[in-house]
Scaffold this motif. Structure first.
Motif, PDB file in Angstrom:
ATOM      1  N   GLY A   1      -2.965   8.020  -2.426  1.00 49.63           N
ATOM      2  CA  GLY A   1      -3.928   8.847  -3.163  1.00 49.63           C
ATOM      3  C   GLY A   1      -3.421   9.189  -4.550  1.00 49.63           C
ATOM      4  O   GLY A   1      -4.180   9.159  -5.538  1.00 49.63           O
ATOM      5  N   ASP A   2      -2.135   9.522  -4.672  1.00 48.17           N
ATOM      6  CA  ASP A   2      -1.554   9.814  -5.978  1.00 48.17           C
ATOM      7  C   ASP A   2      -1.559   8.583  -6.881  1.00 48.17           C
ATOM      8  O   ASP A   2      -1.809   8.687  -8.081  1.00 48.17           O
ATOM      9  CB  ASP A   2      -0.126  10.332  -5.827  1.00 48.17           C
ATOM     10  CG  ASP A   2      -0.070  11.735  -5.230  1.00 48.17           C
ATOM     11  OD1 ASP A   2      -1.121  12.406  -5.183  1.00 48.17           O
ATOM     12  OD2 ASP A   2       1.038  12.139  -4.806  1.00 48.17           O
ATOM     13  N   ARG A   3      -1.265   7.428  -6.312  1.00 53.15           N
ATOM     14  CA  ARG A   3      -1.281   6.195  -7.110  1.00 53.15           C
ATOM     15  C   ARG A   3      -2.676   5.914  -7.651  1.00 53.15           C
ATOM     16  O   ARG A   3      -2.839   5.494  -8.805  1.00 53.15           O
ATOM     17  CB  ARG A   3      -0.825   5.011  -6.271  1.00 53.15           C
ATOM     18  CG  ARG A   3       0.638   4.874  -6.163  1.00 53.15           C
ATOM     19  CD  ARG A   3       0.985   3.583  -5.473  1.00 53.15           C
ATOM     20  NE  ARG A   3       2.415   3.403  -5.437  1.00 53.15           N
ATOM     21  CZ  ARG A   3       3.003   2.372  -4.887  1.00 53.15           C
ATOM     22  NH1 ARG A   3       2.278   1.409  -4.342  1.00 53.15           N
ATOM     23  NH2 ARG A   3       4.310   2.269  -4.880  1.00 53.15           N
ATOM     24  N   GLN A   4      -3.688   6.133  -6.813  1.00 56.01           N
ATOM     25  CA  GLN A   4      -5.058   5.894  -7.270  1.00 56.01           C
ATOM     26  C   GLN A   4      -5.441   6.875  -8.368  1.00 56.01           C
ATOM     27  O   GLN A   4      -6.082   6.500  -9.356  1.00 56.01           O
ATOM     28  CB  GLN A   4      -6.020   5.979  -6.090  1.00 56.01           C
ATOM     29  CG  GLN A   4      -5.880   4.825  -5.129  1.00 56.01           C
ATOM     30  CD  GLN A   4      -6.698   4.998  -3.860  1.00 56.01           C
ATOM     31  OE1 GLN A   4      -7.161   6.090  -3.550  1.00 56.01           O
ATOM     32  NE2 GLN A   4      -6.865   3.907  -3.126  1.00 56.01           N
ATOM     33  N   ALA A   5      -5.033   8.142  -8.222  1.00 55.50           N
ATOM     34  CA  ALA A   5      -5.319   9.137  -9.258  1.00 55.50           C
ATOM     35  C   ALA A   5      -4.602   8.783 -10.551  1.00 55.50           C
ATOM     36  O   ALA A   5      -5.177   8.895 -11.642  1.00 55.50           O
ATOM     37  CB  ALA A   5      -4.905  10.527  -8.775  1.00 55.50           C
ATOM     38  N   ASN A   6      -3.356   8.352 -10.461  1.00 53.62           N
ATOM     39  CA  ASN A   6      -2.602   7.954 -11.659  1.00 53.62           C
ATOM     40  C   ASN A   6      -3.220   6.727 -12.324  1.00 53.62           C
ATOM     41  O   ASN A   6      -3.250   6.635 -13.551  1.00 53.62           O
ATOM     42  CB  ASN A   6      -1.140   7.691 -11.316  1.00 53.62           C
ATOM     43  CG  ASN A   6      -0.381   8.968 -11.058  1.00 53.62           C
ATOM     44  OD1 ASN A   6      -0.798  10.041 -11.473  1.00 53.62           O
ATOM     45  ND2 ASN A   6       0.730   8.855 -10.357  1.00 53.62           N
TER      46      ASN A   6
ATOM     47  N   ARG B   1       0.033   7.883   2.940  1.00 53.46           N
ATOM     48  CA  ARG B   1      -1.369   8.125   2.555  1.00 53.46           C
ATOM     49  C   ARG B   1      -1.442   9.010   1.319  1.00 53.46           C
ATOM     50  O   ARG B   1      -2.254   8.762   0.416  1.00 53.46           O
ATOM     51  CB  ARG B   1      -2.144   8.742   3.715  1.00 53.46           C
ATOM     52  CG  ARG B   1      -2.500   7.759   4.809  1.00 53.46           C
ATOM     53  CD  ARG B   1      -3.475   8.349   5.817  1.00 53.46           C
ATOM     54  NE  ARG B   1      -2.939   9.499   6.514  1.00 53.46           N
ATOM     55  CZ  ARG B   1      -2.250   9.446   7.657  1.00 53.46           C
ATOM     56  NH1 ARG B   1      -2.011   8.277   8.218  1.00 53.46           N
ATOM     57  NH2 ARG B   1      -1.814  10.545   8.214  1.00 53.46           N
ATOM     58  N   ALA B   2      -0.597  10.044   1.250  1.00 52.45           N
ATOM     59  CA  ALA B   2      -0.576  10.917   0.077  1.00 52.45           C
ATOM     60  C   ALA B   2      -0.126  10.135  -1.158  1.00 52.45           C
ATOM     61  O   ALA B   2      -0.675  10.311  -2.256  1.00 52.45           O
ATOM     62  CB  ALA B   2       0.341  12.110   0.324  1.00 52.45           C
ATOM     63  N   LEU B   3       0.862   9.280  -1.002  1.00 49.16           N
ATOM     64  CA  LEU B   3       1.345   8.463  -2.110  1.00 49.16           C
ATOM     65  C   LEU B   3       0.256   7.524  -2.610  1.00 49.16           C
ATOM     66  O   LEU B   3       0.079   7.351  -3.818  1.00 49.16           O
ATOM     67  CB  LEU B   3       2.573   7.664  -1.678  1.00 49.16           C
ATOM     68  CG  LEU B   3       3.194   6.756  -2.728  1.00 49.16           C
ATOM     69  CD1 LEU B   3       3.690   7.566  -3.915  1.00 49.16           C
ATOM     70  CD2 LEU B   3       4.321   5.952  -2.115  1.00 49.16           C
TER      71      LEU B   3
END
Length: 101
Positions: free
Chosen positions: A69-74, A65-67
């Motif tokens: 979220g990071d992918r969406q932010a990137n 889930r954290a990954l």
């Protein structure tokens, strides 16, 4: 497997059902829920292993889930960078405070 596909609580429910089935069918005396020293030890190991696996799977889901979220932010940052102008009319010198340019 239940914790991986369905989540932590269903995984705990399936582990409990598996514990009862294992106790009844595979631990002597068979077809009975009687307890002796060996049965308690076998069931304790079963609980320890099932709990460890479920906690590890929970950690993997949390990291995924954290990954995500990071992918969406990137992806958002990459899109913003793509939309930025590529040429500067002032010679491309930036005047950030504290930086010499």
């Amino acid at each position: 497997m239940g914790a991986y596909f369905f989540g932590t609580l269903p995984g705990l429910a399936l582990a409990t059902a598996s514990l009862l089935a294992t106790w009844y069918f595979f631990i002597a005396p068979f077809n009975s829920l009687a307890l002796d020293g060996a049965s308690v030890l076998a069931l304790a190991f079963f609980v320890l292993i099932a709990e460890t696996i479920i906690l590890l799977i929970h950690g993997v889901h949390k990291a995924m889930r954290a990954l995500l979220g990071d992918r969406q932010a990137n992806a958002t940052l990459a899109e913003q960078r793509r939309l930025m102008p590529t040429s500067c009319s002032t010679g491309c010198r930036t005047t950030w405070p504290g930086l010499r340019g």
